[in-house]
Design a protein around this motif. Structure first.
Motif: not given
Length: 222
Positions: A81-89, A94-99, A119-133
């Motif tokens: 799982h990728l839990i840190g910030q992700l740059q669009s580039n 990220a899609v290739a490596l993470f679930d 493009k890759i044909g793989k679909r990792p589950a996505c969570f929207l990060q909320v700046n809760i505070g």
């Protein structure tokens, strides 16, 4: 850390998970433990794998690329799982490596991930990060912008699993976890990625489905 050390730490965390779930009348095993292996070498990760841990979290794509392909090849059934910030580039890498990707926080990243998945044909589950505070120094969509981001993610047909947050440091986390749970309900989302080593029991009691634990498993970081 030896395998027996890792087994002991895992058993302690799992028993605390189960106690917190029982207090909230949730079934045992209703929250997934993500072992946060960021900055940890392969030598520290392997004992946890040998002890039976199967879900791991990393903060950076490049760091994960350097150490995980060999581990994933060696042991079946691991999830990353990728839990840190992700740059669009870095979306395609990220899609290739993470679930799963826990830090989706803006329309440009949604678009980049949708292109990468097509493009890759793989679909990792996505969570929207909320700046809760609503903290200016933190990543995540402001709470006021969440509804529009959910609409964008669904329009792009991302596999939307739920919401993620990091509550403000040094404040009681329970109200922030409860707010995230309410936001998820309001938007028809089941997944709640919240809670870390210092507050995961509170998170589990409030409904966390994914908890990110690092130092309680690996010990203090250097």
């Amino acid at each position: 850390m030896t395998t027996s050390d890792a087994s002991r730490r895992l058993a302690d965390i799992e028993s605390r998970f189960d106690r917190a779930a029982a207090l909230a009348a949730r079934p045992a095993g209703s929250a997934t433990l993500i072992a946060v292996s960021k900055t940890q070498p392969v030598e520290a990760i392997t004992p946890l794998i040998d002890a039976g841990q199967r879900v791991f979290g990393e903060n950076r794509v490049q760091e994960a690329q350097a150490k995980w392909p060999a581990l994933l090849e060696k042991t079946s059934g691991l999830a990353l799982h990728l839990i840190g910030q992700l740059q669009s580039n870095k979306a395609e890498d990220a899609v290739a490596l993470f679930d799963a990707i826990h830090s989706v926080d803006r329309p440009s990243l949604i678009a980049a991930l949708a292109r990468a998945m097509a493009k890759i044909g793989k679909r990792p589950a996505c969570f929207l990060q909320v700046n809760i505070g609503d903290e200016p120094q933190k990543g995540g969509v402001p709470t006021a912008g969440l509804a529009a981001l959910v609409v964008a993610a669904r329009a792009a047909e991302l596999p939307l699993a739920g919401l993620m947050c990091l509550p403000p440091a040094d404040l009681e986390p329970a109200p922030y976890f409860a707010l995230l749970a309410k936001l998820a309900r309001d938007h028809g989302l089941d997944g709640l990625s919240m809670g870390m080593s210092g507050d995961f029991e509170t998170a589990v009691a409030i409904g966390a489905t994914h908890v990110r634990v690092g130092s309680a498993l690996f010990g203090p970081r250097a």
